[in-house]
Write a protein that holds these residues in place. Structure first.
Motif, PDB file in Angstrom:
ATOM      1  N   SER A  59      19.772 -14.685  -8.906  1.00 60.90           N
ATOM      2  CA  SER A  59      20.388 -14.670 -10.221  1.00 60.90           C
ATOM      3  C   SER A  59      20.162 -16.005 -11.287  1.00 60.90           C
ATOM      4  O   SER A  59      20.340 -16.045 -12.330  1.00 60.90           O
ATOM      5  N   ASN A  60      19.739 -17.038 -10.614  1.00 64.35           N
ATOM      6  CA  ASN A  60      19.405 -18.310 -11.318  1.00 64.35           C
ATOM      7  C   ASN A  60      18.033 -18.617 -11.380  1.00 64.35           C
ATOM      8  O   ASN A  60      17.554 -19.787 -11.798  1.00 64.35           O
ATOM      9  N   LYS A  61      17.059 -17.593 -11.431  1.00 64.48           N
ATOM     10  CA  LYS A  61      15.629 -17.842 -11.386  1.00 64.48           C
ATOM     11  C   LYS A  61      15.421 -18.503 -12.805  1.00 64.48           C
ATOM     12  O   LYS A  61      14.200 -19.332 -12.808  1.00 64.48           O
ATOM     13  N   ALA A  62      15.796 -18.424 -13.985  1.00 63.97           N
ATOM     14  CA  ALA A  62      15.729 -18.834 -15.355  1.00 63.97           C
ATOM     15  C   ALA A  62      15.702 -20.453 -15.206  1.00 63.97           C
ATOM     16  O   ALA A  62      14.952 -21.249 -15.690  1.00 63.97           O
ATOM     17  N   ILE A  63      16.901 -20.823 -14.508  1.00 65.34           N
ATOM     18  CA  ILE A  63      17.055 -22.253 -14.381  1.00 65.34           C
ATOM     19  C   ILE A  63      16.086 -22.792 -13.508  1.00 65.34           C
ATOM     20  O   ILE A  63      15.497 -23.888 -13.662  1.00 65.34           O
ATOM     21  N   GLN A  64      15.680 -22.245 -12.233  1.00 66.76           N
ATOM     22  CA  GLN A  64      14.729 -22.730 -11.465  1.00 66.76           C
ATOM     23  C   GLN A  64      13.258 -22.896 -12.293  1.00 66.76           C
ATOM     24  O   GLN A  64      12.471 -23.427 -11.883  1.00 66.76           O
ATOM     25  N   ALA A  65      12.955 -21.939 -13.179  1.00 58.84           N
ATOM     26  CA  ALA A  65      11.824 -22.001 -14.093  1.00 58.84           C
ATOM     27  C   ALA A  65      11.671 -23.250 -14.865  1.00 58.84           C
ATOM     28  O   ALA A  65      10.536 -23.429 -15.360  1.00 58.84           O
ATOM     29  N   LEU A  66      12.570 -24.094 -15.239  1.00 59.70           N
ATOM     30  CA  LEU A  66      12.513 -25.233 -15.927  1.00 59.70           C
ATOM     31  C   LEU A  66      11.408 -26.256 -15.742  1.00 59.70           C
ATOM     32  O   LEU A  66      10.914 -26.572 -16.441  1.00 59.70           O
ATOM     33  N   PRO A  67      11.083 -26.633 -14.456  1.00 56.69           N
ATOM     34  CA  PRO A  67       9.973 -27.403 -14.223  1.00 56.69           C
ATOM     35  C   PRO A  67       8.628 -26.962 -14.758  1.00 56.69           C
ATOM     36  O   PRO A  67       7.669 -27.652 -14.948  1.00 56.69           O
ATOM     37  N   LEU A  68       8.739 -25.443 -14.781  1.00 56.66           N
ATOM     38  CA  LEU A  68       7.256 -24.906 -15.057  1.00 56.66           C
ATOM     39  C   LEU A  68       7.066 -25.395 -16.568  1.00 56.66           C
ATOM     40  O   LEU A  68       5.826 -25.703 -16.794  1.00 56.66           O
ATOM     41  N   ILE A  69       8.055 -25.374 -17.390  1.00 60.30           N
ATOM     42  CA  ILE A  69       7.831 -25.704 -18.704  1.00 60.30           C
ATOM     43  C   ILE A  69       7.901 -27.139 -18.792  1.00 60.30           C
ATOM     44  O   ILE A  69       6.980 -27.690 -19.470  1.00 60.30           O
ATOM     45  N   GLU A  70       8.613 -28.061 -18.450  1.00 62.28           N
ATOM     46  CA  GLU A  70       9.007 -29.410 -18.303  1.00 62.28           C
ATOM     47  C   GLU A  70       7.713 -30.129 -18.036  1.00 62.28           C
ATOM     48  O   GLU A  70       7.449 -31.252 -18.503  1.00 62.28           O
ATOM     49  N   SER A  71       7.193 -29.787 -16.883  1.00 60.17           N
ATOM     50  CA  SER A  71       6.118 -30.431 -16.189  1.00 60.17           C
ATOM     51  C   SER A  71       4.778 -30.526 -17.219  1.00 60.17           C
ATOM     52  O   SER A  71       3.881 -31.192 -16.883  1.00 60.17           O
ATOM     53  N   GLY A  72       4.711 -29.490 -17.942  1.00 60.69           N
ATOM     54  CA  GLY A  72       3.616 -29.188 -18.809  1.00 60.69           C
ATOM     55  C   GLY A  72       2.730 -28.254 -18.307  1.00 60.69           C
ATOM     56  O   GLY A  72       1.569 -27.930 -18.839  1.00 60.69           O
ATOM     57  N   ALA A  73       3.004 -27.664 -17.151  1.00 60.23           N
ATOM     58  CA  ALA A  73       2.187 -26.627 -16.469  1.00 60.23           C
ATOM     59  C   ALA A  73       1.991 -25.458 -17.288  1.00 60.23           C
ATOM     60  O   ALA A  73       0.891 -24.956 -17.542  1.00 60.23           O
ATOM     61  N   ALA A  74       3.026 -25.056 -18.046  1.00 58.24           N
ATOM     62  CA  ALA A  74       3.171 -23.742 -18.760  1.00 58.24           C
ATOM     63  C   ALA A  74       2.032 -23.891 -19.923  1.00 58.24           C
ATOM     64  O   ALA A  74       1.273 -22.920 -20.358  1.00 58.24           O
ATOM     65  N   ASP A  75       2.180 -25.150 -20.368  1.00 56.64           N
ATOM     66  CA  ASP A  75       1.227 -25.436 -21.714  1.00 56.64           C
ATOM     67  C   ASP A  75      -0.459 -25.476 -21.183  1.00 56.64           C
ATOM     68  O   ASP A  75      -1.443 -25.202 -21.512  1.00 56.64           O
ATOM     69  N   ALA A  76      -0.425 -26.339 -19.901  1.00 56.12           N
ATOM     70  CA  ALA A  76      -1.818 -26.608 -19.604  1.00 56.12           C
ATOM     71  C   ALA A  76      -2.590 -25.247 -19.154  1.00 56.12           C
ATOM     72  O   ALA A  76      -3.783 -25.184 -19.381  1.00 56.12           O
ATOM     73  N   PHE A  77      -1.748 -24.451 -18.528  1.00 60.97           N
ATOM     74  CA  PHE A  77      -2.353 -23.400 -18.114  1.00 60.97           C
ATOM     75  C   PHE A  77      -2.175 -22.097 -19.219  1.00 60.97           C
ATOM     76  O   PHE A  77      -2.425 -20.844 -18.918  1.00 60.97           O
ATOM     77  N   ASN A  78      -1.593 -22.166 -20.280  1.00 61.94           N
ATOM     78  CA  ASN A  78      -1.811 -21.255 -21.339  1.00 61.94           C
ATOM     79  C   ASN A  78      -0.890 -20.016 -20.798  1.00 61.94           C
ATOM     80  O   ASN A  78      -1.242 -19.013 -21.240  1.00 61.94           O
ATOM     81  N   LEU A  79       0.290 -20.242 -20.501  1.00 62.04           N
ATOM     82  CA  LEU A  79       0.884 -19.188 -20.039  1.00 62.04           C
ATOM     83  C   LEU A  79       1.342 -18.341 -21.049  1.00 62.04           C
ATOM     84  O   LEU A  79       2.122 -18.718 -22.172  1.00 62.04           O
ATOM     85  N   SER A  80       1.677 -17.096 -20.940  1.00 62.65           N
ATOM     86  CA  SER A  80       2.074 -16.153 -21.983  1.00 62.65           C
ATOM     87  C   SER A  80       3.494 -16.007 -21.719  1.00 62.65           C
ATOM     88  O   SER A  80       4.052 -16.462 -20.751  1.00 62.65           O
ATOM     89  N   GLN A  81       4.140 -15.308 -22.638  1.00 63.85           N
ATOM     90  CA  GLN A  81       5.663 -15.070 -22.507  1.00 63.85           C
ATOM     91  C   GLN A  81       5.769 -14.157 -21.232  1.00 63.85           C
ATOM     92  O   GLN A  81       6.857 -14.331 -20.590  1.00 63.85           O
ATOM     93  N   ALA A  82       4.825 -13.103 -21.077  1.00 63.06           N
ATOM     94  CA  ALA A  82       4.936 -12.206 -19.965  1.00 63.06           C
ATOM     95  C   ALA A  82       4.937 -12.961 -18.575  1.00 63.06           C
ATOM     96  O   ALA A  82       5.743 -12.809 -17.737  1.00 63.06           O
ATOM     97  N   GLU A  83       4.110 -14.036 -18.540  1.00 60.83           N
ATOM     98  CA  GLU A  83       3.992 -14.955 -17.186  1.00 60.83           C
ATOM     99  C   GLU A  83       5.121 -15.766 -17.173  1.00 60.83           C
ATOM    100  O   GLU A  83       5.852 -15.892 -16.008  1.00 60.83           O
ATOM    101  N   ILE A  84       5.905 -16.390 -18.256  1.00 61.37           N
ATOM    102  CA  ILE A  84       6.868 -17.016 -18.084  1.00 61.37           C
ATOM    103  C   ILE A  84       7.963 -16.271 -17.628  1.00 61.37           C
ATOM    104  O   ILE A  84       8.947 -16.449 -16.627  1.00 61.37           O
ATOM    105  N   ALA A  85       8.207 -14.871 -18.141  1.00 60.14           N
ATOM    106  CA  ALA A  85       9.206 -13.963 -17.707  1.00 60.14           C
ATOM    107  C   ALA A  85       9.143 -13.569 -16.483  1.00 60.14           C
ATOM    108  O   ALA A  85      10.153 -13.563 -15.704  1.00 60.14           O
ATOM    109  N   MET A  86       7.875 -13.433 -15.851  1.00 54.89           N
ATOM    110  CA  MET A  86       7.527 -13.097 -14.395  1.00 54.89           C
ATOM    111  C   MET A  86       7.937 -14.449 -13.680  1.00 54.89           C
ATOM    112  O   MET A  86       8.459 -13.946 -12.404  1.00 54.89           O
ATOM    113  N   ALA A  87       8.103 -15.488 -14.143  1.00 54.22           N
ATOM    114  CA  ALA A  87       8.535 -16.796 -13.208  1.00 54.22           C
ATOM    115  C   ALA A  87      10.090 -16.611 -13.084  1.00 54.22           C
ATOM    116  O   ALA A  87      10.487 -17.327 -12.069  1.00 54.22           O
TER     117      ALA A  87
END
Length: 345
Positions: A59-87
């Motif tokens: 139930s707390n996966k959205a909070i667990q996904a914060l490092p994916l954005i904060e680390s710069g990985a989401a931008d570096a790998f050009n993640l889509s909204q669908a992929e971020i939702a999958m995280a």
């Protein structure tokens, strides 16, 4: 803050009840503890012991996904909204889910075998049958947590860290996740509260009140550092925009967010947990079905969301069959129902 809902029970109120009826008689009762908390930490309403430790599970996966954005990985790998939702997902293993994770991994130079979540049959029944008919077995991609694991692998890959053992509590990826949970939920997590989730990642027990407070802060950004608030807003926007990738066909998380039309996020977890958060009301909601029964959790959350005014008539009707659940036998004959015991709130 003005809210559209009426009087709510004070802290310390008894758990509310989800009833299972066979015919007109109550056959089972599932008690539910729940907390509604605002971003300042005020307990707006509570049912049961909101300070008892519970495992949030997924139930707390959205909070667990914060490092994916904060680390710069989401931008570096050009993640889509669908992929971020999958995280943030506990998906059904449908083709769109597995293909999305597979393409994501390929783009970052990783393979499904790099995911340390294990394999299980898809939650989506028809997909599981198709696999069986074709004499295939499920892979890590079908695991409902494969998107979360792809996110963790992405962080390690982007930062040049060894991906092996990224599920261990002492891995840098997990240390960042734990730090994010502690910051957002404003709590120091106890070392002896750490256990292992179904997908092999750590799950850490915390009070229901703290979990709800964390989601109020997550959805509003209030009290968070600017970059963390920005990351949370991006995750919430992705989840609201792509609810199918959070769960899938016939799944309550997807259906209830579609019914909410962008007014809130919602996420289930194992053993009868659920969270939700609404920016317009500035609240987080966390609940736990005390006997761990999953069938009661969606009824409980649907009732709470309706009670606080986050569902209009159209949305209420869209999810009614999943909240006021009919109980049918193997011949399709209606023999009872699952619903809130009046007066629930």
């Amino acid at each position: 803050m003005t809210r559209p809902f009426g009087p709510l029970p004070p802290p310390g109120a008894r758990p509310f009840i989800v009833e299972v009826k066979r015919g007109t008689q109550v056959e089972s009762r599932h008690p539910v503890a729940a907390a509604i908390v605002d971003a300042q930490g005020k307990l707006v309403a509570g049912w049961g012991d909101v300070d008892a430790l519970i495992f949030p599970r997924s139930s707390n996966k959205a909070i667990q996904a914060l490092p994916l954005i904060e680390s710069g990985a989401a931008d570096a790998f050009n993640l889509s909204q669908a992929e971020i939702a999958m995280a943030c997902a506990s998906h059904g293993g449908e083709q769109r889910h597995t293909e999305t994770v597979a393409a994501w991994l390929a783009r970052i130079g990783r393979k499904p075998e790099d995911l340390e979540c294990g394999a299980h049959w898809p939650y989506h029944e028809e997909t599981a049958r198709q696999l069986a008919r074709s004499q295939q077995t499920p892979t890590n991609l079908h695991n409902n947590c494969s998107g979360k694991h792809a996110g963790m692998v992405s962080v390690a890959t982007h930062l040049g860290e060894d991906i092996r053992g990224y599920v261990r509590s002492d891995h840098p990826v997990q240390r960042r996740v734990t730090a994010a949970i502690e910051d957002v939920c404003q709590i120091k997590l106890a070392a002896d509260a750490v256990a292992v989730d179904g997908c092999s990642m750590p799950t850490i027990a915390l009070p229901l009140r703290a979990l709800a407070h964390g989601f109020a802060r997550f959805i509003t950004g209030e009290g968070l550092q600017p970059e963390r608030a920005k990351a949370a807003k991006r995750i919430a926007a992705a989840v609201m925009a792509e609810p199918f990738f959070v769960a899938g066909s016939g799944r309550f998380c997807t259906a209830v967010m579609q019914a909410g039309k962008g007014r809130f996020i919602a996420k289930t977890g194992a053993e009868g947990t659920f969270t939700a958060a609404a920016p317009e009301l500035g609240i987080g909601i966390a609940l736990k079905v005390l006997d761990g029964t999953a069938r009661a959790a969606q009824t409980a959350l649907g009732g709470l969301l309706d009670h606080v005014g986050l569902l209009d008539e159209q949305g209420r009707e869209a999810i009614r069959p999943m909240v006021e659940q009919p109980l049918n036998n193997w011949r399709g004959i209606n023999v009872g129902s699952i619903g809130l015991a009046p007066p629930a709130f």
